[in-house]
Scaffold this motif. Sequence first.
Motif, mmCIF file in Angstrom:
data_model
loop_
_atom_site.group_PDB
_atom_site.id
_atom_site.type_symbol
_atom_site.label_atom_id
_atom_site.label_comp_id
_atom_site.label_asym_id
_atom_site.label_seq_id
_atom_site.Cartn_x
_atom_site.Cartn_y
_atom_site.Cartn_z
ATOM 1 N N GLU A 172 0.832 -1.205 0.000
ATOM 2 C CA GLU A 172 0.000 0.000 0.000
ATOM 3 C C GLU A 172 0.867 1.256 0.000
ATOM 4 O OE1 GLU A 172 -3.996 1.067 2.297
ATOM 5 O OE2 GLU A 172 -2.245 1.196 3.609
ATOM 6 N N PHE A 204 2.251 1.939 -3.593
ATOM 7 C CA PHE A 204 1.247 2.456 -4.532
ATOM 8 C C PHE A 204 0.823 3.880 -4.174
ATOM 9 C CE2 PHE A 204 1.131 -1.873 -5.928
ATOM 10 C CZ PHE A 204 0.757 -1.796 -7.263
ATOM 11 N N ASN A 205 0.760 4.201 -2.898
ATOM 12 C CA ASN A 205 0.462 5.583 -2.509
ATOM 13 C C ASN A 205 1.553 6.535 -2.968
ATOM 14 O OD1 ASN A 205 -1.923 4.868 -1.286
ATOM 15 N ND2 ASN A 205 -1.089 4.801 0.783
ATOM 16 N N GLN A 206 2.803 6.115 -2.847
ATOM 17 C CA GLN A 206 3.913 6.981 -3.233
ATOM 18 C C GLN A 206 4.026 7.150 -4.744
ATOM 19 O OE1 GLN A 206 6.867 4.775 -0.889
ATOM 20 N NE2 GLN A 206 7.276 6.634 0.267
ATOM 21 N N LEU A 207 3.526 6.182 -5.502
ATOM 22 C CA LEU A 207 3.565 6.267 -6.965
ATOM 23 C C LEU A 207 2.404 7.074 -7.547
ATOM 24 C CD1 LEU A 207 4.513 2.587 -7.938
ATOM 25 C CD2 LEU A 207 5.951 4.614 -8.232
ATOM 26 N N ASP A 208 1.505 7.501 -6.710
ATOM 27 C CA ASP A 208 0.251 8.086 -7.174
ATOM 28 C C ASP A 208 0.437 9.259 -8.137
ATOM 29 O OD1 ASP A 208 -2.687 8.287 -7.010
ATOM 30 O OD2 ASP A 208 -2.259 10.204 -6.028
ATOM 31 N N GLN A 209 1.479 10.079 -7.925
ATOM 32 C CA GLN A 209 1.694 11.254 -8.772
ATOM 33 C C GLN A 209 2.731 11.012 -9.876
ATOM 34 O OE1 GLN A 209 -0.268 14.002 -8.388
ATOM 35 N NE2 GLN A 209 -1.271 12.706 -6.844
ATOM 36 N N GLU A 210 3.201 9.785 -10.022
ATOM 37 C CA GLU A 210 4.204 9.485 -11.046
ATOM 38 C C GLU A 210 3.536 9.248 -12.405
ATOM 39 O OE1 GLU A 210 7.528 9.601 -10.177
ATOM 40 O OE2 GLU A 210 6.738 10.227 -8.232
ATOM 41 N N PRO A 219 1.794 5.270 -12.503
ATOM 42 C CA PRO A 219 1.488 5.014 -11.088
ATOM 43 C C PRO A 219 1.239 3.547 -10.754
ATOM 44 C CG PRO A 219 -0.382 6.041 -12.177
ATOM 45 C CD PRO A 219 0.740 6.076 -13.154
ATOM 46 N N VAL A 220 0.920 2.744 -11.760
ATOM 47 C CA VAL A 220 0.755 1.303 -11.543
ATOM 48 C C VAL A 220 1.941 0.608 -12.184
ATOM 49 C CG1 VAL A 220 -0.659 -0.738 -11.982
ATOM 50 C CG2 VAL A 220 -1.748 1.469 -11.478
ATOM 51 N N ARG A 256 -6.409 -5.273 -5.148
ATOM 52 C CA ARG A 256 -6.690 -3.939 -5.697
ATOM 53 C C ARG A 256 -6.925 -3.969 -7.211
ATOM 54 N NH1 ARG A 256 -8.560 -0.908 -1.716
ATOM 55 N NH2 ARG A 256 -7.145 -0.822 0.078
ATOM 56 N N HIS A 313 -4.911 -4.556 -9.708
ATOM 57 C CA HIS A 313 -3.858 -3.960 -10.523
ATOM 58 C C HIS A 313 -3.307 -4.991 -11.512
ATOM 59 C CE1 HIS A 313 -3.907 -0.333 -8.196
ATOM 60 N NE2 HIS A 313 -3.452 -0.898 -7.093
#
Length: 359
Positions: free
Chosen positions: A171, A174-180, A183-184, A208, A210
Amino acid sequence: MAPTSPDADWVRDAIRLLEADANRSTDTHLHVFPLPAAWGIDLYLKDESVHPTGSLKHRLARSLIMYGLVNGRIGPTTRLIEASSGSTAVSEAYFARMLGLGFTAVVPRSTSPEKIEMIEFYGGTCHYVDRGPDMYGEAARLAAECGGHYLDQFTDAERATDWRGNNNIAESVFNQLDQERYPVPTWIVVSAGTGGTSATFGRYVRYRRHATRVAVADPEHSAFFGGWSTGDLTHTTGKPSRIEGIGRPRVEPSFVPTVVDEMVQVPDAASLAAIRLLRSRTRHWAGGSTGTNLYAAFALIARMLEAGEKGSVVTLICDSGERYAHTYYDEGWLAEQGFDLAPHTRVMEEFLATGRWTA
């Protein structure tokens, strides 16, 4: 209403202390490894070395002790026992001291002196065995002898971790990748010591929904690859791993092969070459298991390049290189072990310069 017992009050407070530790060290950094911009692929390193006890095993140790507390197996006078090659025991000793509990680590004599020193720094004691496979039975025997609790990371790692969320490592990533831009991630690459981390990621991405695939990087002499590729979970190698913290001579009960999409075998010399390349390219100083992860990540990125894929790949910095100053980073030790890192360094340098993977 009947009054609560002193033991119940202690357990509640112990859980509060574990939760407070989790809140203080709520997340770890996600670094970018520099790749050529033209590739359209981003490689991230989740830096678990910044936990209070310096490794990925900080999360596992907290989960195992929480699991023991909520299941009624740990009380205010319970001695904690673990079979460990080092890092898990370091983290468990830290939490045992926090809760005022005694702790004994059953470790192979080959465990690095830096890890032994850290276990003892946190108040733990070490009980040595000559052969790694003897750890399990000896830990169980000691726990029965003293009425303690055998934490048993190799069985309980996959069940003690809350894979649905609760700020587990999956978790967090995936939260840290949200703005990349991707992101997945296309791949998440981890290695296996207990199998708990690969189980957490594998279950989380399915839960989730993914499309991320999970790859496990496995060192020489480890049984996980053979067990996964053949489906024979009784597979053994009879040899200990030279990459501390990962690789096992047997397939551990906590390894869940059905959530692993790919396994990559990595030569030990390649793992050690990779941590030196990591240090030269990023200044991050990591242990051997990080090198196993990084080498496998490069191999998968090369496959993406060949297929014309763009996307992101995430792997882990498992612990700091400081723990291996007298082994993996010592030229004399490398020579004694017969390691030749140069061919693997050339493969990685050529890959980063050209995108060609010639391993």
